[in-house]
Every structure is written in structure tokens, then in C-alpha cells.
Scaffold this active site. Structure first.
Site, PDB file in Angstrom:
ATOM      1  N   ALA A 116       0.844  -1.201   0.000  1.00  0.00           N
ATOM      2  CA  ALA A 116       0.000   0.000   0.000  1.00  0.00           C
ATOM      3  C   ALA A 116       0.875   1.244   0.000  1.00  0.00           C
ATOM      4  O   ALA A 116       1.240   1.768   1.048  1.00  0.00           O
ATOM      5  CB  ALA A 116      -0.932  -0.001   1.221  1.00  0.00           C
ATOM      6  N   GLY A 117       1.251   1.671  -1.225  1.00  0.00           N
ATOM      7  CA  GLY A 117       2.034   2.905  -1.382  1.00  0.00           C
ATOM      8  C   GLY A 117       1.111   3.977  -1.922  1.00  0.00           C
ATOM      9  O   GLY A 117       0.358   4.589  -1.171  1.00  0.00           O
ATOM     10  N   GLU A 125       5.545  11.344  -0.076  1.00  0.00           N
ATOM     11  CA  GLU A 125       4.322  12.134   0.184  1.00  0.00           C
ATOM     12  C   GLU A 125       3.434  12.196  -1.054  1.00  0.00           C
ATOM     13  O   GLU A 125       2.833  13.219  -1.368  1.00  0.00           O
ATOM     14  CB  GLU A 125       4.669  13.526   0.734  1.00  0.00           C
ATOM     15  CG  GLU A 125       5.205  13.426   2.153  1.00  0.00           C
ATOM     16  CD  GLU A 125       5.194  14.714   2.924  1.00  0.00           C
ATOM     17  OE1 GLU A 125       4.344  15.579   2.657  1.00  0.00           O
ATOM     18  OE2 GLU A 125       6.037  14.839   3.817  1.00  0.00           O
ATOM     19  N   GLU A 180       3.331  11.388 -10.117  1.00  0.00           N
ATOM     20  CA  GLU A 180       2.224  10.912 -10.968  1.00  0.00           C
ATOM     21  C   GLU A 180       0.911  11.050 -10.184  1.00  0.00           C
ATOM     22  O   GLU A 180      -0.114  11.481 -10.724  1.00  0.00           O
ATOM     23  CB  GLU A 180       2.442   9.449 -11.388  1.00  0.00           C
ATOM     24  CG  GLU A 180       3.572   9.246 -12.393  1.00  0.00           C
ATOM     25  CD  GLU A 180       4.965   9.438 -11.795  1.00  0.00           C
ATOM     26  OE1 GLU A 180       5.153   9.099 -10.607  1.00  0.00           O
ATOM     27  OE2 GLU A 180       5.869   9.922 -12.500  1.00  0.00           O
TER      28      GLU A 180
HETATM   29  C1  LIG Z   1      12.911   7.497   1.738  1.00  0.00           C
HETATM   30  C2  LIG Z   1      11.437   7.335   1.896  1.00  0.00           C
HETATM   31  C3  LIG Z   1      10.800   7.898   2.988  1.00  0.00           C
HETATM   32  C4  LIG Z   1       9.423   7.719   3.164  1.00  0.00           C
HETATM   33  N1  LIG Z   1       8.812   8.218   4.293  1.00  0.00           N
HETATM   34  C5  LIG Z   1       7.515   7.875   4.561  1.00  0.00           C
HETATM   35  C6  LIG Z   1       6.899   8.219   5.805  1.00  0.00           C
HETATM   36  O1  LIG Z   1       7.496   8.913   6.654  1.00  0.00           O
HETATM   37  N2  LIG Z   1       5.639   7.780   6.053  1.00  0.00           N
HETATM   38  C7  LIG Z   1       4.939   7.034   5.162  1.00  0.00           C
HETATM   39  O2  LIG Z   1       3.828   6.641   5.467  1.00  0.00           O
HETATM   40  N3  LIG Z   1       5.490   6.701   3.946  1.00  0.00           N
HETATM   41  C8  LIG Z   1       6.755   7.095   3.641  1.00  0.00           C
HETATM   42  N4  LIG Z   1       7.325   6.758   2.428  1.00  0.00           N
HETATM   43  C9  LIG Z   1       6.533   6.056   1.428  1.00  0.00           C
HETATM   44  C10 LIG Z   1       6.229   6.920   0.194  1.00  0.00           C
HETATM   45  O3  LIG Z   1       5.276   7.895   0.491  1.00  0.00           O
HETATM   46  C11 LIG Z   1       5.824   5.950  -0.941  1.00  0.00           C
HETATM   47  O4  LIG Z   1       7.012   5.323  -1.358  1.00  0.00           O
HETATM   48  C12 LIG Z   1       5.155   6.673  -2.093  1.00  0.00           C
HETATM   49  O5  LIG Z   1       3.869   7.110  -1.724  1.00  0.00           O
HETATM   50  C13 LIG Z   1       5.018   5.777  -3.338  1.00  0.00           C
HETATM   51  O6  LIG Z   1       4.543   4.517  -3.022  1.00  0.00           O
HETATM   52  P1  LIG Z   1       5.341   3.211  -3.543  1.00  0.00           P
HETATM   53  O7  LIG Z   1       6.770   3.430  -3.237  1.00  0.00           O
HETATM   54  O8  LIG Z   1       4.692   2.005  -2.987  1.00  0.00           O
HETATM   55  O9  LIG Z   1       5.189   3.247  -5.113  1.00  0.00           O
HETATM   56  P2  LIG Z   1       3.997   2.619  -5.986  1.00  0.00           P
HETATM   57  O10 LIG Z   1       2.694   3.093  -5.448  1.00  0.00           O
HETATM   58  O11 LIG Z   1       4.210   1.155  -6.103  1.00  0.00           O
HETATM   59  O12 LIG Z   1       4.253   3.306  -7.380  1.00  0.00           O
HETATM   60  C14 LIG Z   1       5.240   2.849  -8.294  1.00  0.00           C
HETATM   61  C15 LIG Z   1       5.185   3.729  -9.537  1.00  0.00           C
HETATM   62  O13 LIG Z   1       3.875   3.656 -10.138  1.00  0.00           O
HETATM   63  C16 LIG Z   1       3.313   4.952 -10.238  1.00  0.00           C
HETATM   64  N5  LIG Z   1       1.865   4.899 -10.011  1.00  0.00           N
HETATM   65  C17 LIG Z   1       1.206   4.259  -9.010  1.00  0.00           C
HETATM   66  N6  LIG Z   1      -0.106   4.458  -9.118  1.00  0.00           N
HETATM   67  C18 LIG Z   1      -0.295   5.263 -10.188  1.00  0.00           C
HETATM   68  C19 LIG Z   1      -1.448   5.851 -10.810  1.00  0.00           C
HETATM   69  N7  LIG Z   1      -2.668   5.658 -10.324  1.00  0.00           N
HETATM   70  N8  LIG Z   1      -1.257   6.619 -11.914  1.00  0.00           N
HETATM   71  C20 LIG Z   1      -0.002   6.843 -12.409  1.00  0.00           C
HETATM   72  N9  LIG Z   1       1.106   6.311 -11.863  1.00  0.00           N
HETATM   73  C21 LIG Z   1       0.964   5.544 -10.765  1.00  0.00           C
HETATM   74  C22 LIG Z   1       3.991   5.770  -9.155  1.00  0.00           C
HETATM   75  O14 LIG Z   1       3.934   7.146  -9.424  1.00  0.00           O
HETATM   76  C23 LIG Z   1       5.400   5.210  -9.205  1.00  0.00           C
HETATM   77  O15 LIG Z   1       6.107   5.830 -10.234  1.00  0.00           O
HETATM   78  C24 LIG Z   1       8.686   6.977   2.210  1.00  0.00           C
HETATM   79  C25 LIG Z   1       9.340   6.431   1.098  1.00  0.00           C
HETATM   80  C26 LIG Z   1      10.691   6.593   0.941  1.00  0.00           C
HETATM   81  C27 LIG Z   1      11.358   5.956  -0.260  1.00  0.00           C
END
Ligand SMILES: Cc1cc2nc3c(=O)[nH]c(=O)nc-3n(C[C@H](O)[C@H](O)[C@H](O)COP(=O)(O)OP(=O)(O)OC[C@H]3O[C@@H](n4cnc5c(N)ncnc54)[C@H](O)[C@@H]3O)c2cc1C
Length: 386
Positions: free
Chosen positions: A129-130, A363, A367
Site C-alpha cells: 500500500a504505497g 508524500e 504521478e
Molecule cells: C525514503 C522514503 C521515505 C518515506 N517516508 C515515509 C513516511 O514517513 N511515512 C509514510 O507513510 N510513507 C513514507 N514513504 C513512502 C512513500 O510515500 C511511498 O514510497 C510513495 O507514496 C510511493 O509509493 P510506492 O513506493 O509504494 O510506489 P507505488 O505506489 O508502487 O508506485 C510505483 C510507480 O507507479 C506509479 N503509479 C502508481 N499508481 C499510479 C497511478 N494511479 N497513476 C499513475 N502512476 C501511478 C507511481 O507514481 C510510481 O512511479 C517513504 C518512502 C521513501 C522511499
């Protein structure tokens, strides 16, 4: 550019630039290499009352808003984007309490944050859940006067270092996003554990860890808002915090521009400083235009939020997207101005490039920001047609 900052805002900005110059810049490469948490800098920031800038005076803060948070973040990030995140992550973790906490919750949690005695963190992301945050699986089941939390949050900034965690978990698994709630979880809560510290490309001075709940017992008075409000709280938190990520991007980009401009003056090729070549001058000019435009967007979105405006999601997403895309372009160009030296760790610009990348991802990836911006555009257009 004159952004018509008040005397107090200028003071905050100058103080943070001084801390960045004198305390952060000299140690940034060491922390980048070792990936240790910068507790000595946190102490400096606490002694300068920096953690309280955006916390109301009645909770021991300085009473500023999102603009003050952005000014601090920008200047600290000029020194080091990773070290600045001890402040930025604490802001993110504090917003749910600031925006949705009861008077009692604010009195309990905000003063130690404002005094820099306790750092905060915000936890929503999980392995599956990203961007699709509604797929979280962490649960919070009511048992008497406690909630029992189970699940694993991933990549939590300040994880393991912070004392106060604001956490989104499901109180009703059958309702999806509408079944999520927000909680304040203290570090010493029985059943709260931390996973491995991530080994990252950039912002290496920032701690990024799993936050694990194994039958963690959280008192019912730690529920923020009401059951079912978890996603509203998360969305409002991000709307307020994204100008902070944008400000981090502006600080990194400004540093890249400063370094590239200086280097272009002192590096000679063909018997002249490379700054005398129009190709290099145009690159520097384009960097400056993009940095200044980003800063103007960040300050104007921050001011709009501080004015109490209701529809802040779009300006917040716009400034985050533009400033982070700018930081990436400008840091890439800075490496280009440095030529081969820019590729070497002895010079500061390769770190800036690595640090800039995260601002396009966390955050809400850019995209997802563009989805938010487009959704608002379409809604506004439809409303005009009615
Ligand atoms: C160093 C770091 C610190 C962080 N700190 C925090 C924190 O303090 N608290 C917290 O809760 N989270 C934190 N995060 C999590 C961060 O917010 C997520 O990594 C981010 O929201 C993206 O989620 P994901 O990495 O699972 O990517 P995914 O959701 O798997 O996305 C992968 C790719 O697909 C694209 N994509 C996904 N869905 C769509 C769509 N509908 N349309 C177009 N493109 C799409 C994305 O843009 C991305 O390019 C952190 C992450 C990192 C790497």
C-alpha cells in the site's frame, strides 16, 4: 526576488541559513557516508527553538504556519536534504495532532515536539500500500479501553528515532478506506517494534525504518478525530505537508545552483572560465529561473494554506510537483556544469542529485500529484458548465 517576508520570517530564514552554513554543511558528507542519524544537529535545532516554528504559542511553539515550516525546511535542506528531514518528518508526524487533536492531545504531545525534546513520524505506507494507500492492512481492534494494533508500516521517516508516531490503521476491515482511523502511538508502547534501517540512494542521514505493531496496546484516548476519519486525516496532513517537500526540493536546487555558479567562475578551459561560455551561462540562467519559480509557488501555496483557504489540495500538489521536478533537473544540470568532477564524491553536487530524487517520490509520487491536479481541474471545469 522580494517575497515580502515579515521581520520574524526573515529572522527564521537567516537563523536557519546560518545553522545550515556553520553546522550542517561541514558534516553533510560525513552523515551521507555513514548514514547515522544526526542527533547533534537535532540538538542544535532544538536549542534554537526551530522545532516549534509552526506550533501554536499555547503549546510552546512560535505560532507560525506552513510558510515558516517551508522557510526552515528550505534553508536546512540547502545544508543537507537528509539532515533537514529530522525536522520535516517531525512536521509531517505533528500535523495530524495539530489539525485533528483534542485540546488534551495537543497539550500532551505538542509541547515536547516544539521544544525539540521528542521527534515525530507519520506512518501510513505498507509493503502493498504505497500510492494505493487504501490497501493498508494494519488493524486497530477495540478491546476494552484500548485499541490493539497489528501490522507493519514500511519506510517511515524518523522511524526508530521518533518518540511520537501518528499511525493510520483499519478499525473496520469491511469498509476499506472508510474503515481507517488515526492514532498517536508512543515509542514505549508495548508491542511496538522497529525493523531494519533502509540503505538508501540519497537523504542518507534520514532514518527510514519499518514500524511494526505486534498486539501493540494503544489507549482509546489516543484516537485522533473519530473512527473512520483516518483517510481524511491522512489527506489533510499531506495537503499541509507537501509544501514542506517542495521547500526541501527548493533548498537542494538552490544549493546546486550556488555550487554550479561558483564552479563555473573558477574552472578554466580553453584559457577562460567556463562561465564565459554562453552554453554554460544559459544552463545557469535556466536553473535560476526554475528555482525562483519553484520558490514563488511554494511560498504562495504555503500562504494560501495559512490563510485558512479550504481548497488547498491542488496548490499543494502543484508546488510539490513543480519544485521536485525542478530539483531533479537543476541537480542534473549542476553535475553537468561540474563535468567529470561533478561525478566524484569529493564534490558536493552528486549528493544533491541523489538527495533530490526522493522529492519526486514521497508524500505521493508526482504521478499521483498530477492525478490530484487533473481531478481538480476537471471538477472545476464541470462546475463552470453547470
Ligand atoms: C525514503 C522514503 C521515505 C518515506 N517516508 C515515509 C513516511 O514517513 N511515512 C509514510 O507513510 N510513507 C513514507 N514513504 C513512502 C512513500 O510515500 C511511498 O514510497 C510513495 O507514496 C510511493 O509509493 P510506492 O513506493 O509504494 O510506489 P507505488 O505506489 O508502487 O508506485 C510505483 C510507480 O507507479 C506509479 N503509479 C502508481 N499508481 C499510479 C497511478 N494511479 N497513476 C499513475 N502512476 C501511478 C507511481 O507514481 C510510481 O512511479 C517513504 C518512502 C521513501 C522511499
Amino acid at each position: 526576488m522580494d517575497y515580502l517576508l515579515t521581520e520574524e520570517q526573515q529572522m527564521i530564514r537567516n537563523l536557519c541559513r546560518q545553522i545550515a552554513e556553520e553546522k550542517i554543511k561541514p558534516v553533510a558528507a560525513r552523515y551521507d557516508e555513514s548514514a547515522e542519524f544526526p542527533w547533534d544537529i537535532v540538538k542544535v535545532l532544538a536549542e534554537a527553538d526551530i522545532f516549534g516554528v509552526s506550533i501554536p504559542e499555547e503549546y510552546c511553539g512560535m505560532g507560525g504556519g506552513v510558510l515558516e515550516m517551508a522557510l526552515v525546511t528550505e534553508e536546512l535542506s540547502w545544508g543537507c536534504g537528509g539532515i533537514a528531514l529530522a525536522f520535516g518528518g517531525t512536521g509531517l508526524g505533528s500535523f495530524p495532532i495539530l489539525l485533528f487533536g483534542t485540546e488534551e492531545q495537543k497539550q500532551r504531545y505538542l509541547p515536547p515536539i516544539a521544544r525539540g525534546e521528542k521527534l515525530a513520524a507519520f506512518a501510513i505506507t505498507e509493503a502493498d500500500a504505497g500510492s494505493d494507500a487504501a490497501r493498508i492492512r494494519t488493524t486497530a481492534m477495540k478491546q476494552g479501553d484500548h485499541y490493539i494494533l497489528n501490522g507493519t508500516k514500511q519506510w517511515i521517516t524518523n522511524g526508530g528515532e521518533a518518540e511520537i508516531y501518528t499511525v493510520i490503521a483499519l478499525t473496520d476491515k469491511t469498509k476499506g478506506a472508510r474503515g481507517a482511523s488515526a492514532f498517536v502511538v508512543e515509542k514505549d508502547t508495548p508491542g511496538l517494534k522497529f525493523g531494519k534501517k533502509e540503505n538508501k540512494l540519497g537523504i542518507r542521514a534520514s532514518a527510514t525504518r519499518e514500524v511494526i505493531f505486534e498486539d501493540a496496546r494503544v489507549p482509546e484516548e489516543n484516537l485522533l478525530g473519530r473512527e473512520g476519519m483516518g483517510f481524511i486525516i491522512a489527506l489533510k496532513t499531506f495537503d499541509h505537508a507537501r509544501p514542506g517537500v517542495a521547500a526541501q526540493a527548493v533548498g537542494i536546487a538552490q544549493r546546486a545552483l550556488d555550487e554550479a555558479t561558483h564552479y563555473a567562475r573558477v574552472r578554466k578551459q580553453f584559457g577562460h572560465p567556463i562561465a564565459s561560455f554562453q552554453g554554460v551561462q544559459f544552463m545557469l540562467a535556466n536553473m535560476a529561473i526554475a528555482v525562483e519559480a519553484s520558490r514563488a509557488l511554494v511560498y504562495s501555496a504555503a500562504r494560501m494554506i495559512d490563510s485558512g483557504a479550504r481548497d488547498i489540495a491542488k496548490p499543494s500538489a502543484i508546488c510539490k510537483t513543480f519544485a521536485s521536478d525542478t530539483a531533479m533537473e537543476v541537480t542534473v544540470d549542476a553535475v553537468q556544469v561540474f563535468g567529470g568532477y561533478g561525478y566524484m564524491k569529493e564534490y558536493p553536487v552528486e549528493k544533491l542529485l541523489r538527495d533530490a530524487k526522493i522529492t519526486q517520490i514521497y508524500e505521493g509520487s508526482n504521478e499521483i500529484q498530477r492525478n490530484v491536479i487533473a481531478a481538480h481541474l476537471l471538477k472545476e471545469s464541470a462546475a463552470r458548465d453547470e
